[in-house]
Motif scaffolding. Structure first.
Motif, PDB file in Angstrom:
ATOM      1  N   ARG A 230      26.071  19.514  -3.349  1.00 27.55           N
ATOM      2  CA  ARG A 230      26.874  19.641  -1.816  1.00 27.55           C
ATOM      3  C   ARG A 230      25.489  18.882  -0.486  1.00 27.55           C
ATOM      4  NH1 ARG A 230      26.863  26.006  -0.701  1.00 27.55           N
ATOM      5  NH2 ARG A 230      25.028  27.073  -2.081  1.00 27.55           N
ATOM      6  N   LEU A 231      25.893  17.935  -1.106  1.00 28.27           N
ATOM      7  CA  LEU A 231      24.970  16.558  -0.431  1.00 28.27           C
ATOM      8  C   LEU A 231      25.363  16.255   0.673  1.00 28.27           C
ATOM      9  CD1 LEU A 231      22.253  15.486   0.064  1.00 28.27           C
ATOM     10  CD2 LEU A 231      23.322  13.549  -1.286  1.00 28.27           C
ATOM     11  N   GLY A 232      26.828  16.092   0.465  1.00 29.07           N
ATOM     12  CA  GLY A 232      27.285  15.935   2.230  1.00 29.07           C
ATOM     13  C   GLY A 232      28.228  16.515   3.039  1.00 29.07           C
TER      14      GLY A 232
ATOM     15  N   LEU B 148      27.783   8.423   6.023  1.00 29.72           N
ATOM     16  CA  LEU B 148      27.330   7.021   5.124  1.00 29.72           C
ATOM     17  C   LEU B 148      25.549   6.961   4.401  1.00 29.72           C
ATOM     18  CD1 LEU B 148      28.222   4.523   7.783  1.00 29.72           C
ATOM     19  CD2 LEU B 148      29.019   4.903   5.497  1.00 29.72           C
ATOM     20  N   SER B 149      24.868   8.309   5.742  1.00 32.78           N
ATOM     21  CA  SER B 149      23.691   8.509   5.109  1.00 32.78           C
ATOM     22  C   SER B 149      23.406   8.972   3.738  1.00 32.78           C
ATOM     23  CB  SER B 149      22.597   9.355   6.193  1.00 32.78           C
ATOM     24  OG  SER B 149      23.491  10.234   6.366  1.00 32.78           O
ATOM     25  N   ALA B 150      24.431  10.330   4.027  1.00 36.09           N
ATOM     26  CA  ALA B 150      24.925  10.989   2.044  1.00 36.09           C
ATOM     27  C   ALA B 150      25.311  10.423   0.788  1.00 36.09           C
ATOM     28  CB  ALA B 150      25.906  11.854   2.498  1.00 36.09           C
TER      29      ALA B 150
ATOM     30  N   GLU C 112      22.373   9.488  -2.212  1.00 33.79           N
ATOM     31  CA  GLU C 112      23.457   9.778  -3.565  1.00 33.79           C
ATOM     32  C   GLU C 112      22.648   8.607  -4.258  1.00 33.79           C
ATOM     33  OE1 GLU C 112      26.800  11.876  -4.231  1.00 33.79           O
ATOM     34  OE2 GLU C 112      26.414  13.611  -3.051  1.00 33.79           O
ATOM     35  N   LEU C 113      23.197   7.330  -3.999  1.00 34.08           N
ATOM     36  CA  LEU C 113      22.735   6.162  -4.687  1.00 34.08           C
ATOM     37  C   LEU C 113      21.751   6.102  -5.417  1.00 34.08           C
ATOM     38  CD1 LEU C 113      24.765   3.338  -2.251  1.00 34.08           C
ATOM     39  CD2 LEU C 113      25.436   4.586  -4.476  1.00 34.08           C
ATOM     40  N   ALA C 114      20.548   6.506  -4.709  1.00 29.75           N
ATOM     41  CA  ALA C 114      18.794   6.328  -5.020  1.00 29.75           C
ATOM     42  C   ALA C 114      18.477   8.194  -5.105  1.00 29.75           C
ATOM     43  CB  ALA C 114      18.355   5.609  -3.646  1.00 29.75           C
ATOM     44  N   PRO C 115      18.875   9.007  -5.687  1.00 29.44           N
ATOM     45  CA  PRO C 115      18.253  10.558  -4.516  1.00 29.44           C
ATOM     46  C   PRO C 115      17.313  10.079  -5.539  1.00 29.44           C
ATOM     47  CG  PRO C 115      19.603  10.664  -7.379  1.00 29.44           C
ATOM     48  CD  PRO C 115      19.794   8.949  -6.467  1.00 29.44           C
ATOM     49  N   ALA C 116      16.285   9.709  -6.540  1.00 25.67           N
ATOM     50  CA  ALA C 116      14.739  10.299  -6.973  1.00 25.67           C
ATOM     51  C   ALA C 116      13.858   9.524  -5.336  1.00 25.67           C
ATOM     52  CB  ALA C 116      14.205   9.228  -7.907  1.00 25.67           C
TER      53      ALA C 116
ATOM     54  N   VAL D 276      15.217   6.556   1.870  1.00 26.08           N
ATOM     55  CA  VAL D 276      16.732   5.880   1.867  1.00 26.08           C
ATOM     56  C   VAL D 276      16.584   6.755   3.264  1.00 26.08           C
ATOM     57  CG1 VAL D 276      19.147   6.131   1.393  1.00 26.08           C
ATOM     58  CG2 VAL D 276      17.383   5.132  -0.355  1.00 26.08           C
ATOM     59  N   SER D 277      16.700   7.653   3.408  1.00 26.63           N
ATOM     60  CA  SER D 277      17.321   8.663   4.530  1.00 26.63           C
ATOM     61  C   SER D 277      16.292   7.718   5.827  1.00 26.63           C
ATOM     62  CB  SER D 277      16.946  10.242   3.917  1.00 26.63           C
ATOM     63  OG  SER D 277      17.284  10.911   5.219  1.00 26.63           O
TER      64      SER D 277
END
Length: 386
Positions: free
Chosen positions: A126-128, A310-312, A316-320, A325-326
């Motif tokens: 539930r990242l967003g 947008l940050s979420a 999620e495009l590159a969770p590793a 990214v953040s």
């Protein structure tokens, strides 16, 4: 209390305190000027001092996130945050005061380079929603900061504002120090090839451009809305325009936290941005005090979703590689916050503040196009996995 809940509370409390410190600066500018005896041009170094330290730290630590011990890094950031807030209050000269602001911004960057990536691993399901709650905590702190300033100045000098905010970070230090290392942390070390590959992705590039535009719009409003309000409202109540805007972040982000799981990130972002364009235009077009306050509130309500959405999406495009990214997304946001108000100042001096206030309206239109383009080049993966 569940272990990951402790980490969520620590992150939310830290970002709320950081927002308190950030939004207190503007309310205390006249006190800094009087106590240190500096000119307005030197006073203008207050905002860049904190911002530069923050951006440098969050980018460097974020890029190294996969190689660092997350708990120890966050402990260092929290201790440094409290320490340099106390140092700000004790600074005997203006230059030491600016150095303390720079260091305090860097301390905030160290902690915040790790907290959202940590949450993205702990709450991948539930990242967003978690990112919106995190942003809601920032909004609560931003609204509270000027209130703390007003309350403290009734009974004491401005230095006690920073002493009080610094004390609020001590429980955060204790919680992070005593918490067990997070079991869900699986950030991957970032190599140069991986960084190049990340930056080559259209979704990541779109996220960074979008975040820079969001920062530009917010920076324009944070800096120039109270000044513009003076052309419409009495000077004693002109700051209420910014208060109305910031206050709207609280119900706005609470609402988005409730609905975010039912709509893809980009669809919700483009919907709120499209609606924000006429709200922003109304704030510039109106000549009514009530009209400006209502338009400012509606604008804040609509724009409050964009940073967490947008940050979420980017994470999620590159969770590793959520740390890099953040951090890059946050740095892009603060880049917009720094650049756009400066450009508006040039336009306001050459023409008028009325013309300059149309710049964030234009940026909002451009943001609609950027987010729409991000949606069209999406790989088709589900954007609403929160």
């Amino acid at each position: 209390m569940h272990a990951r809940t402790k980490w969520l509370l620590a992150a939310c409390c830290f970002v709320a305190g950081d927002a308190m410190a950030m939004q207190s600066r503007g309310a205390l500018l006249s006190r800094f000027e009087a106590d240190f005896g500096v000119t307005e041009s030197l006073l203008g170094l207050v905002a860049p001092a904190g911002t530069v330290g923050f951006v440098v730290a969050i980018v460097l630590v974020g890029l190294l996130a996969g190689r660092l011990d997350v708990r120890r890094t966050m402990v260092v950031g929290a201790i440094a945050m409290a320490t340099f807030l106390f140092t700000i209050a004790l600074a005997p000269t203006y230059w030491l005061f600016l150095f303390a602001l720079l260091a305090q911004g860097a301390a905030a960057g160290i902690f915040r380079a790790m907290d959202r990536p940590l949450l993205s691993h702990l709450y991948a399901d539930r990242l967003g929603r978690v990112f919106v709650l995190y942003a809601l905590a920032w909004a609560l702190g931003a609204v509270t900061g000027p209130i703390i300033v007003s309350g403290v100045l009734l009974v004491a000098s401005w230095e006690w504002v920073y002493v009080l905010i610094g004390l609020l970070f001590l429980p955060i230090v204790a919680v992070v120090w005593r918490s067990s290392p997070p079991s869900g942390w699986n950030e991957q070390p970032l190599e140069r090839a991986a960084l190049r590959e990340l930056l080559s992705r259209p979704g990541i590039r779109g996220t960074l451009v979008g975040m820079a535009l969001v920062g530009g719009i917010e920076g324009a409003i944070f800096t120039w809305l109270p000044y513009y309000a003076l052309t419409i409202m009495d000077g004693a109540i002109a700051p209420l325009a910014l208060s109305a805007y910031l206050l709207a972040y609280v119900p706005g982000r609470y609402l988005y936290a409730r609905v975010i799981g039912s709509m893809p990130y980009l669809r919700l972002a483009i919907l709120t941005t499209v609606l924000a364009v006429p709200a922003l235009a109304a704030a510039v077009w109106t000549t009514s005090t009530v009209g400006l306050l209502v338009a400012a509130f509606l604008t804040g309500l609509l724009l409050s979703a964009l940073f967490p959405l947008l940050s979420a999406y980017g994470v999620e495009l590159a969770p590793a590689y959520s740390g890099p990214v953040s951090s890059l997304a946050t740095a892009a946001t603060y880049g917009g916050i720094a650049v756009v108000p400066t450009v508006m100042g040039v336009v306001a001096e050459g023409y008028s503040i009325d013309e300059a206030m149309w710049i964030p309206v234009g940026l909002a239109v451009l943001l609609v196009l950027v987010v729409w383009r991000m949606g069209t080049v999406s790989s088709g993966r589900d954007q609403s996995t929160a």
